[in-house]
Write a protein that holds these residues in place. Sequence first.
Motif, PDB file in Angstrom:
ATOM      1  N   VAL A 121       0.847  -1.286  -0.122  1.00  0.00           N
ATOM      2  CA  VAL A 121      -0.028   0.018  -0.017  1.00  0.00           C
ATOM      3  C   VAL A 121       0.862   1.331  -0.037  1.00  0.00           C
ATOM      4  CG1 VAL A 121      -1.559   1.479   1.392  1.00  0.00           C
ATOM      5  CG2 VAL A 121      -1.936  -0.995   1.089  1.00  0.00           C
ATOM      6  N   ALA A 122       2.038   1.030   0.768  1.00  0.00           N
ATOM      7  CA  ALA A 122       2.727   2.569   0.986  1.00  0.00           C
ATOM      8  C   ALA A 122       3.394   2.858  -0.505  1.00  0.00           C
ATOM      9  CB  ALA A 122       3.987   2.015   1.960  1.00  0.00           C
ATOM     10  N   HIS A 123       4.019   1.571  -0.960  1.00  0.00           N
ATOM     11  CA  HIS A 123       4.656   1.781  -2.504  1.00  0.00           C
ATOM     12  C   HIS A 123       3.626   2.458  -3.494  1.00  0.00           C
ATOM     13  CE1 HIS A 123       8.079  -0.599  -0.701  1.00  0.00           C
ATOM     14  NE2 HIS A 123       8.697   0.379  -1.750  1.00  0.00           N
ATOM     15  N   ASP A 124       2.439   1.506  -3.368  1.00  0.00           N
ATOM     16  CA  ASP A 124       1.195   2.123  -4.323  1.00  0.00           C
ATOM     17  C   ASP A 124       0.825   3.719  -4.067  1.00  0.00           C
ATOM     18  OD1 ASP A 124       1.372  -0.243  -5.416  1.00  0.00           O
ATOM     19  OD2 ASP A 124      -0.501  -0.833  -4.513  1.00  0.00           O
ATOM     20  N   MET A 125       1.202   4.040  -2.781  1.00  0.00           N
ATOM     21  CA  MET A 125       0.681   5.515  -2.712  1.00  0.00           C
ATOM     22  C   MET A 125       1.766   6.670  -2.828  1.00  0.00           C
ATOM     23  SD  MET A 125      -1.288   5.128   1.125  1.00  0.00           S
ATOM     24  CE  MET A 125      -1.790   6.775   1.236  1.00  0.00           C
ATOM     25  N   LYS A 126       2.748   5.982  -3.062  1.00  0.00           N
ATOM     26  CA  LYS A 126       4.061   6.944  -3.243  1.00  0.00           C
ATOM     27  C   LYS A 126       3.947   7.916  -4.572  1.00  0.00           C
ATOM     28  CE  LYS A 126       7.998   5.428  -0.300  1.00  0.00           C
ATOM     29  NZ  LYS A 126       9.370   4.557  -0.413  1.00  0.00           N
ATOM     30  N   ALA A 172       3.550  11.486  -5.118  1.00  0.00           N
ATOM     31  CA  ALA A 172       4.819  12.469  -5.777  1.00  0.00           C
ATOM     32  C   ALA A 172       4.056  13.275  -6.858  1.00  0.00           C
ATOM     33  CB  ALA A 172       5.793  11.603  -6.403  1.00  0.00           C
ATOM     34  N   ASN A 173       2.973  12.533  -7.636  1.00  0.00           N
ATOM     35  CA  ASN A 173       2.407  13.539  -8.679  1.00  0.00           C
ATOM     36  C   ASN A 173       1.559  14.695  -8.216  1.00  0.00           C
ATOM     37  OD1 ASN A 173       2.919  11.778 -10.571  1.00  0.00           O
ATOM     38  ND2 ASN A 173       1.388  10.443 -10.568  1.00  0.00           N
ATOM     39  N   MET A 174       1.028  14.421  -6.754  1.00  0.00           N
ATOM     40  CA  MET A 174       0.480  15.519  -6.221  1.00  0.00           C
ATOM     41  C   MET A 174       1.263  16.741  -5.835  1.00  0.00           C
ATOM     42  SD  MET A 174      -2.163  13.643  -3.634  1.00  0.00           S
ATOM     43  CE  MET A 174      -2.757  15.173  -2.878  1.00  0.00           C
ATOM     44  N   ILE A 175       2.420  16.440  -5.369  1.00  0.00           N
ATOM     45  CA  ILE A 175       3.304  17.394  -4.986  1.00  0.00           C
ATOM     46  C   ILE A 175       3.963  18.082  -6.317  1.00  0.00           C
ATOM     47  CG2 ILE A 175       5.652  17.773  -4.307  1.00  0.00           C
ATOM     48  CD1 ILE A 175       5.198  15.466  -2.302  1.00  0.00           C
ATOM     49  N   SER A 186       3.837  11.696   3.017  1.00  0.00           N
ATOM     50  CA  SER A 186       4.884  10.861   2.221  1.00  0.00           C
ATOM     51  C   SER A 186       6.182  10.499   3.280  1.00  0.00           C
ATOM     52  CB  SER A 186       5.699  11.665   1.172  1.00  0.00           C
ATOM     53  OG  SER A 186       6.520  11.125   0.614  1.00  0.00           O
ATOM     54  N   SER A 187       6.325  11.475   4.140  1.00  0.00           N
ATOM     55  CA  SER A 187       7.137  11.318   5.348  1.00  0.00           C
ATOM     56  C   SER A 187       6.716  10.209   6.302  1.00  0.00           C
ATOM     57  CB  SER A 187       7.472  12.465   6.167  1.00  0.00           C
ATOM     58  OG  SER A 187       8.039  12.454   7.147  1.00  0.00           O
ATOM     59  N   TYR A 188       5.174  10.182   6.549  1.00  0.00           N
ATOM     60  CA  TYR A 188       4.617   9.316   7.369  1.00  0.00           C
ATOM     61  C   TYR A 188       4.929   7.788   6.889  1.00  0.00           C
ATOM     62  CZ  TYR A 188       0.709   6.993   9.925  1.00  0.00           C
ATOM     63  OH  TYR A 188       0.177   5.998  10.617  1.00  0.00           O
ATOM     64  N   ILE A 189       4.340   7.765   5.547  1.00  0.00           N
ATOM     65  CA  ILE A 189       4.655   6.532   4.845  1.00  0.00           C
ATOM     66  C   ILE A 189       5.920   5.945   4.988  1.00  0.00           C
ATOM     67  CG2 ILE A 189       4.677   5.226   2.709  1.00  0.00           C
ATOM     68  CD1 ILE A 189       2.148   7.039   2.007  1.00  0.00           C
ATOM     69  N   ASN A 190       7.145   6.717   4.638  1.00  0.00           N
ATOM     70  CA  ASN A 190       8.465   6.290   4.762  1.00  0.00           C
ATOM     71  C   ASN A 190       8.744   5.715   6.273  1.00  0.00           C
ATOM     72  OD1 ASN A 190       9.149   6.567   2.175  1.00  0.00           O
ATOM     73  ND2 ASN A 190       9.596   8.877   2.304  1.00  0.00           N
ATOM     74  N   ASN A 191       8.105   6.585   7.201  1.00  0.00           N
ATOM     75  CA  ASN A 191       8.449   6.312   8.606  1.00  0.00           C
ATOM     76  C   ASN A 191       7.941   4.930   9.032  1.00  0.00           C
ATOM     77  OD1 ASN A 191      10.075   8.489   9.418  1.00  0.00           O
ATOM     78  ND2 ASN A 191       8.456   9.861   9.777  1.00  0.00           N
ATOM     79  N   LEU A 192       6.765   4.895   8.535  1.00  0.00           N
ATOM     80  CA  LEU A 192       5.917   3.544   8.529  1.00  0.00           C
ATOM     81  C   LEU A 192       6.489   2.216   8.126  1.00  0.00           C
ATOM     82  CD1 LEU A 192       3.422   2.689  10.397  1.00  0.00           C
ATOM     83  CD2 LEU A 192       2.094   2.891   8.424  1.00  0.00           C
ATOM     84  N   LEU A 193       7.272   2.497   7.079  1.00  0.00           N
ATOM     85  CA  LEU A 193       7.915   1.200   6.127  1.00  0.00           C
ATOM     86  C   LEU A 193       9.089   1.329   6.967  1.00  0.00           C
ATOM     87  CD1 LEU A 193       7.446   2.195   2.355  1.00  0.00           C
ATOM     88  CD2 LEU A 193       6.723   0.118   3.508  1.00  0.00           C
ATOM     89  N   ASN A 194       9.721   2.053   7.362  1.00  0.00           N
ATOM     90  CA  ASN A 194      11.014   2.022   8.206  1.00  0.00           C
ATOM     91  C   ASN A 194      10.881   1.265   9.400  1.00  0.00           C
ATOM     92  OD1 ASN A 194      13.779   2.546   8.292  1.00  0.00           O
ATOM     93  ND2 ASN A 194      13.354   4.108   9.683  1.00  0.00           N
TER      94      ASN A 194
END
Length: 402
Positions: free
Chosen positions: A190-195, A199-202, A235-243
């Motif tokens: 899910v995290a990778h699918d959301m990235k 990125a497109n929104m930013i 995006s930061s939240y997703i990266n932290n959660l994956l980490n």
Amino acid sequence: MQLTSIPKNETERLLAVKSYKLDRSQYDQNFNIITNLACSITNMPNALISIVEEDEVWFKSAKGMTICSSERNLSFCSYAIANDEDIYIVENTKKNLKFINHPYVKASNNPVVFYAGVCLIDKNNHKLGTLCVIDHKENQLNNEQIKNLKLLGKQVVKLIELNKSNHKLKQAKRKLIKKNKMLKGFASQVAHDMKMPLANMILTADILKKKYNKSIDEKGTNYLSNIKDASLSLSSYINNLLNYYENSSIDKKNVECFSFNQLLEEVIDILNIKVNCRINLPEKDFDIVTNRAALELILLNLITNSLKYNDKPETVIDVFLDTEHETHNYISVTDNGIGIAEEKQKKIFKLFSTIEETDRFGQRGHGIGLSTVKKLVSKLGGNISVKSIQGEGSTFKFSIKK
């Protein structure tokens, strides 16, 4: 030979025996200690812990005899569990008409002459088997010996019930590991699918601000900025959660020897600090042996927090390493930041627990970093604690096993 009777609750008793899922190994010291004690208490040369199944009696522990199992129809323990009493004693089988022709009694070597079996009765009144003592000559037990043998029998039942509880815990653990693996896979996917959409929104927000700058009023520009900030935060939240999930499988056996100060310098380079900051490394460098990647991530998180939650003109961070202890190295990270309220210090290591609304850069914390740190420290065989005074700063101290 045929048994004269079987227990009245035989069907339920057999189901109970199977439910305990005992293995047939005779190498369990907990059971072997009890048969040793039984021999010592009764002055008998042999002691057995028997489990009575439908057609067979097998022995979880055997003291003085080399035996693993017996046909149920030949086992004295079968007579014991069919008896109405909780103990079955035959002082001389050669004089007992029921056993006078029994093959174990007529054996030329080491015949069974004396038998005393205490029934192993579980909490549902099922006789699972016996704790028995055997002699090759006529013998008897006094009241004190019988009392102590019964006490040992109760200890055997507790061990059997504990074995069942441990089996259930292992099953639950296996299920949790499997579910956790599935959840980690799902979260990662899910995290990778959301990235990419994020990125497109930013990127889209930046393009709209630049391309239509003259057509959009200040309010519209603020909306686009909010969209970008929210996307960056997510995006930061997703990266932290994956980490957090990816580092739950850190292998504490994957260790290497390295310079602690060199690692700190590399961490500082990674942070690319933009604020006025002074980081004091230990005066004396030491080589330590541990999982380098795990320690690097711990220090990155702690120093990053010291930078983010600081309101002083100059951020000062002191890192200290104590290698004098025999079993653990102790590391502390001290800062002159905003500090942590005492009532919040107990919960800061819990996942998703946050202590401030925003940091010095206006970003909201997600409550994942310190939870990741605690998990990693635990993986390295240590513990972590915090001491803090609001307005003055905080000290995070953690240990890692040598």
